[in-house]
Enzyme design. Structure first.
Site, mmCIF file in Angstrom:
data_model
loop_
_atom_site.group_PDB
_atom_site.id
_atom_site.type_symbol
_atom_site.label_atom_id
_atom_site.label_comp_id
_atom_site.label_asym_id
_atom_site.label_seq_id
_atom_site.Cartn_x
_atom_site.Cartn_y
_atom_site.Cartn_z
ATOM 1 N N GLY A 1 -41.895 24.284 22.841
ATOM 2 C CA GLY A 1 -42.666 25.458 23.218
ATOM 3 C C GLY A 1 -43.013 25.576 24.688
ATOM 4 O O GLY A 1 -43.355 26.648 25.177
ATOM 5 N N ASP B 1 -54.388 22.687 19.845
ATOM 6 C CA ASP B 1 -54.995 23.242 18.639
ATOM 7 C C ASP B 1 -55.949 22.185 18.072
ATOM 8 O O ASP B 1 -57.066 22.054 18.555
ATOM 9 C CB ASP B 1 -53.839 23.608 17.702
ATOM 10 C CG ASP B 1 -54.252 24.402 16.486
ATOM 11 O OD1 ASP B 1 -55.172 25.227 16.593
ATOM 12 O OD2 ASP B 1 -53.651 24.208 15.421
ATOM 13 N N THR B 2 -55.519 21.403 17.100
ATOM 14 C CA THR B 2 -56.386 20.343 16.577
ATOM 15 C C THR B 2 -56.530 19.196 17.579
ATOM 16 O O THR B 2 -57.483 18.432 17.516
ATOM 17 C CB THR B 2 -55.824 19.759 15.260
ATOM 18 O OG1 THR B 2 -54.570 19.148 15.529
ATOM 19 C CG2 THR B 2 -55.666 20.833 14.207
ATOM 20 N N GLY B 3 -55.570 19.058 18.483
ATOM 21 C CA GLY B 3 -55.595 17.980 19.479
ATOM 22 C C GLY B 3 -54.881 16.723 19.015
ATOM 23 O O GLY B 3 -54.704 15.778 19.795
ATOM 24 N N THR C 1 -51.697 16.017 18.153
ATOM 25 C CA THR C 1 -50.422 15.684 18.803
ATOM 26 C C THR C 1 -50.663 15.111 20.197
ATOM 27 O O THR C 1 -50.141 14.044 20.546
ATOM 28 C CB THR C 1 -49.540 16.953 18.933
ATOM 29 O OG1 THR C 1 -49.488 17.602 17.669
ATOM 30 C CG2 THR C 1 -48.148 16.617 19.406
ATOM 31 N N LEU C 2 -51.459 15.820 20.957
ATOM 32 C CA LEU C 2 -51.688 15.423 22.346
ATOM 33 C C LEU C 2 -52.412 14.079 22.444
ATOM 34 O O LEU C 2 -52.117 13.275 23.334
ATOM 35 C CB LEU C 2 -52.496 16.519 23.033
ATOM 36 C CG LEU C 2 -52.265 16.697 24.509
ATOM 37 C CD1 LEU C 2 -50.798 16.728 24.861
ATOM 38 C CD2 LEU C 2 -52.930 17.989 24.970
ATOM 39 N N LYS D 1 -57.319 26.230 22.072
ATOM 40 C CA LYS D 1 -58.110 26.779 20.961
ATOM 41 C C LYS D 1 -59.169 25.749 20.592
ATOM 42 O O LYS D 1 -59.018 25.015 19.625
ATOM 43 C CB LYS D 1 -57.198 26.980 19.729
ATOM 44 C CG LYS D 1 -56.352 28.220 19.748
ATOM 45 C CD LYS D 1 -55.873 28.499 18.320
ATOM 46 C CE LYS D 1 -54.406 28.656 18.241
ATOM 47 N NZ LYS D 1 -53.896 28.823 16.881
ATOM 48 N N ASP E 1 -43.576 29.875 18.933
ATOM 49 C CA ASP E 1 -42.733 30.467 17.882
ATOM 50 C C ASP E 1 -43.485 30.730 16.590
ATOM 51 O O ASP E 1 -44.560 30.173 16.341
ATOM 52 C CB ASP E 1 -41.561 29.536 17.571
ATOM 53 C CG ASP E 1 -41.995 28.326 16.741
ATOM 54 O OD1 ASP E 1 -42.994 27.670 17.115
ATOM 55 O OD2 ASP E 1 -41.367 28.056 15.706
ATOM 56 N N ARG F 1 -39.947 32.861 20.743
ATOM 57 C CA ARG F 1 -40.199 32.018 21.926
ATOM 58 C C ARG F 1 -39.826 32.741 23.214
ATOM 59 O O ARG F 1 -40.400 32.491 24.269
ATOM 60 C CB ARG F 1 -39.367 30.718 21.847
ATOM 61 C CG ARG F 1 -39.812 29.760 20.763
ATOM 62 C CD ARG F 1 -39.187 28.392 21.008
ATOM 63 N NE ARG F 1 -39.224 27.517 19.841
ATOM 64 C CZ ARG F 1 -40.248 26.749 19.506
ATOM 65 N NH1 ARG F 1 -41.344 26.759 20.223
ATOM 66 N NH2 ARG F 1 -40.180 25.974 18.436
#
Ligand code: 5GP
Length: 176
Positions: A45, A104-106, A108-109, A132, A160, A166
């Site tokens: 993304g 988003d939820t955090g 992954t990062l 977010k 996406d 995208r």
């Protein structure tokens, strides 16, 4: 215009994105002045934001890309991230800036941050185009934020829905 495309309500226009990214690029370049910087993009993304942001940073830098998949439950309830594509360069001793499309939820990062921290960069910071915060489940320090948005599902400018949209030049809210 396809039926799916008509469900997208513009949120951030091309001009608004470009203006904010120019500001971010200038700020980040000033902060890293004289430092050995590697900019790490999280695929898929991030590709339009990465290209525009790095071109708005008038300085020398290395770039490299990584792709991960997260499992937020189901059979992989530990929330591990799987590396689909790893960096092609070492980051040890370098100042590392991770570029993400949306936090988003955090989850992954947070995982990516731990994984990269283990490789002993001189510093590790994160820039995201969109944030977010109302959705956060895992605290992760985000150093630079393009735009803070409400809890809406957005597409375009790299983001996406089912692999589509995208390539839209703007960010819009998608209503199924
Ligand atoms: P997190 O681990 O922070 O929940 O996941 C972040 C990832 O979820 C993003 O990189 C992105 O792929 C996806 N995501 C989160 N929110 C959105 C959204 O509003 N639209 C799209 N297209 N993807 C999102």
């Amino acid at each position: 215009m396809t039926a799916a495309r008509s469900r997208i309500q513009p949120l951030l226009t091309e001009a608004v994105l470009a203006g904010r990214i120019r500001e971010l690029g200038a700020q980040i370049a000033a902060d890293y002045d004289g430092k050995d910087l590697i900019v790490v993009g999280l695929l898929n993304g991030v590709y339009p934001f990465f290209a525009d942001l790095t071109r708005a940073m008038p300085m020398e830098m290395d770039v490299s890309f990584m792709q991960v998949a997260s499992y937020h439950g189901g059979t992989h309830s530990t929330g591990e991230v799987k590396i689909i594509k790893d960096l092609d360069k070492a980051i040890q001793g370098k100042h590392c800036l991770v570029v993400e499309d949306i936090v988003d939820t955090g989850t992954t990062l947070h995982k990516v941050r731990n994984l990269l921290q283990d490789r002993e960069p001189a510093s590790l910071k994160i820039v995201t185009l969109l944030d977010k915060p109302s959705r956060r489940k895992t605290e992760v320090p985000v150093d630079y934020i393009g735009f803070t948005i409400e809890d809406k599902f957005v597409v375009g400018y790299g983001l996406d829905f089912d692999g589509k949209f995208r390539n839209l030049p703007f960010v819009g809210v998608y209503t199924p």
